[in-house]
Design an enzyme around this catalytic site. Structure first.
Site, PDB file in Angstrom:
ATOM      1  N   ARG A 213       0.857  -1.188   0.000  1.00  0.00           N
ATOM      2  CA  ARG A 213       0.000   0.000   0.000  1.00  0.00           C
ATOM      3  C   ARG A 213       0.891   1.235   0.000  1.00  0.00           C
ATOM      4  O   ARG A 213       2.106   1.125   0.234  1.00  0.00           O
ATOM      5  CB  ARG A 213      -0.944   0.002   1.204  1.00  0.00           C
ATOM      6  CG  ARG A 213      -0.248   0.143   2.544  1.00  0.00           C
ATOM      7  CD  ARG A 213      -1.261   0.048   3.680  1.00  0.00           C
ATOM      8  NE  ARG A 213      -0.627  -0.028   4.986  1.00  0.00           N
ATOM      9  CZ  ARG A 213      -0.668   0.959   5.883  1.00  0.00           C
ATOM     10  NH1 ARG A 213      -1.294   2.092   5.619  1.00  0.00           N
ATOM     11  NH2 ARG A 213      -0.092   0.805   7.063  1.00  0.00           N
TER      12      ARG A 213
ATOM     13  N   HIS B  41       5.670   7.033  -2.564  1.00  0.00           N
ATOM     14  CA  HIS B  41       6.647   6.352  -3.439  1.00  0.00           C
ATOM     15  C   HIS B  41       7.789   5.728  -2.639  1.00  0.00           C
ATOM     16  O   HIS B  41       8.932   5.701  -3.104  1.00  0.00           O
ATOM     17  CB  HIS B  41       7.246   7.328  -4.464  1.00  0.00           C
ATOM     18  CG  HIS B  41       6.236   8.200  -5.120  1.00  0.00           C
ATOM     19  ND1 HIS B  41       5.103   7.702  -5.731  1.00  0.00           N
ATOM     20  CD2 HIS B  41       6.159   9.561  -5.227  1.00  0.00           C
ATOM     21  CE1 HIS B  41       4.395   8.717  -6.205  1.00  0.00           C
ATOM     22  NE2 HIS B  41       4.994   9.846  -5.900  1.00  0.00           N
ATOM     23  N   ARG B  42       7.500   5.294  -1.415  1.00  0.00           N
ATOM     24  CA  ARG B  42       8.514   4.683  -0.539  1.00  0.00           C
ATOM     25  C   ARG B  42       9.614   5.679  -0.119  1.00  0.00           C
ATOM     26  O   ARG B  42      10.665   5.282   0.373  1.00  0.00           O
ATOM     27  CB  ARG B  42       9.175   3.446  -1.188  1.00  0.00           C
ATOM     28  CG  ARG B  42       8.160   2.353  -1.546  1.00  0.00           C
ATOM     29  CD  ARG B  42       7.531   1.797  -0.261  1.00  0.00           C
ATOM     30  NE  ARG B  42       6.640   0.678  -0.502  1.00  0.00           N
ATOM     31  CZ  ARG B  42       5.295   0.765  -0.499  1.00  0.00           C
ATOM     32  NH1 ARG B  42       4.688   1.915  -0.284  1.00  0.00           N
ATOM     33  NH2 ARG B  42       4.573  -0.318  -0.681  1.00  0.00           N
ATOM     34  N   LEU B  43       9.346   6.985  -0.325  1.00  0.00           N
ATOM     35  CA  LEU B  43      10.316   8.004   0.097  1.00  0.00           C
ATOM     36  C   LEU B  43       9.915   8.477   1.494  1.00  0.00           C
ATOM     37  O   LEU B  43       9.376   9.562   1.687  1.00  0.00           O
ATOM     38  CB  LEU B  43      10.355   9.154  -0.923  1.00  0.00           C
ATOM     39  CG  LEU B  43      10.819   8.701  -2.315  1.00  0.00           C
ATOM     40  CD1 LEU B  43      10.728   9.834  -3.327  1.00  0.00           C
ATOM     41  CD2 LEU B  43      12.254   8.165  -2.246  1.00  0.00           C
TER      42      LEU B  43
END
Ligand SMILES: Cc1cc2nc3c(=O)[nH]c(=O)nc-3n(C[C@H](O)[C@H](O)[C@H](O)COP(=O)(O)O)c2cc1C
Length: 214
Positions: free
Chosen positions: A10, A191-193
């Site tokens: 997610r 965005h996984r940042l």
């Protein structure tokens, strides 16, 4: 495997963390996040994973409940004969993890564990529900037990033994204070940042803060 775990994911979009949003004192910051976890009605908001290491360097971990937090550190209680307590006696380096992922947050604490003074253990033990006090006596935590029935029989014996009056603190039960030298606050990002900030305790006692790559 029949479950396609590779496709379970997610996005993390609930919040953002920046230096100007963080308190200079990690304990003030921790308390704010703990209050958020309680307000969000997370199950067991005070549960934290404790990682310890044995003499061979084998790590182990388990959940316990945070029972006190102050600028001295984080306190939990347990059986002193348990695996975790034995490992911490041999190597007091410890890592705590608060898994507040429904809020897209984690807090990770690196520190040294020391035993809580007897007076504080007594104070906490006597505040516990009677059944929990009896269970502390009945459970040889981390050791094998033949059946659940054997455990329940031991509990019944202990209950009978302490039928009248106060239940004393078992000599094999106590607490640990984890004194941190590093504390990470993690907030999931797009965005996984993710946003990660590491507080590090300096020689003069003040805490430096660094942003880490996600
Ligand atoms: C939410 C939760 C809270 C727990 N709290 C404690 C605790 O405060 N102290 C404790 O000794 N065990 C607690 N337990 C049980 C431990 O996870 C674990 O089974 C036990 O401490 C034995 O661990 P060890 O054999 O690795 O030493 C808790 C378990 C859960 C799921």
């Amino acid at each position: 495997m029949s479950v396609n775990v590779a496709d379970i994911r997610r996005s993390y979009v609930k919040d953002k963390l920046d230096l100007d949003k963080l308190n200079a004192d990690p304990f003030v910051q921790f308390e704010a996040w703990l209050k958020d976890a309680i307000a969000a009605e997370l199950p067991d908001p005070t549960a934290m994973c404790v990682a310890s290491v044995d003499a061979d360097g084998q790590p182990s971990q388990r959940l316990v409940l945070l029972k006190d937090v102050s600028s001295n550190g984080f306190v939990f209680y347990t059986n002193l004969g348990s695996r975790k307590a034995q490992e911490l006696a041999g190597n007091p380096k410890v890592c705590l993890h608060f898994p507040w992922h429904p809020l897209e947050r984690q807090v990770i604490v690196y520190g040294i564990a020391e035993r809580v003074p007897t007076s504080q253990v007594l104070h906490y033990f006597t505040s516990r529900p009677k059944e929990s006090q009896l269970a502390a006596w009945a459970s040889e935590q981390s050791r094998p037990v033949s059946t659940r029935l054997a455990l329940m029989q031991k509990f019944a014996e202990i209950k009978h033994k302490f039928e009248h009056g106060e239940i004393p603190v078992p000599s094999f039960w106590g607490g640990f204070l984890v004194k941190p030298h590093k504390i990470e606050f993690w907030q999931g990002g797009e965005h996984r940042l993710h946003d990660r900030f590491m507080y590090s305790k300096q020689a003069d006692g003040h805490w430096s803060i660094e942003r880490l790559c996600p």
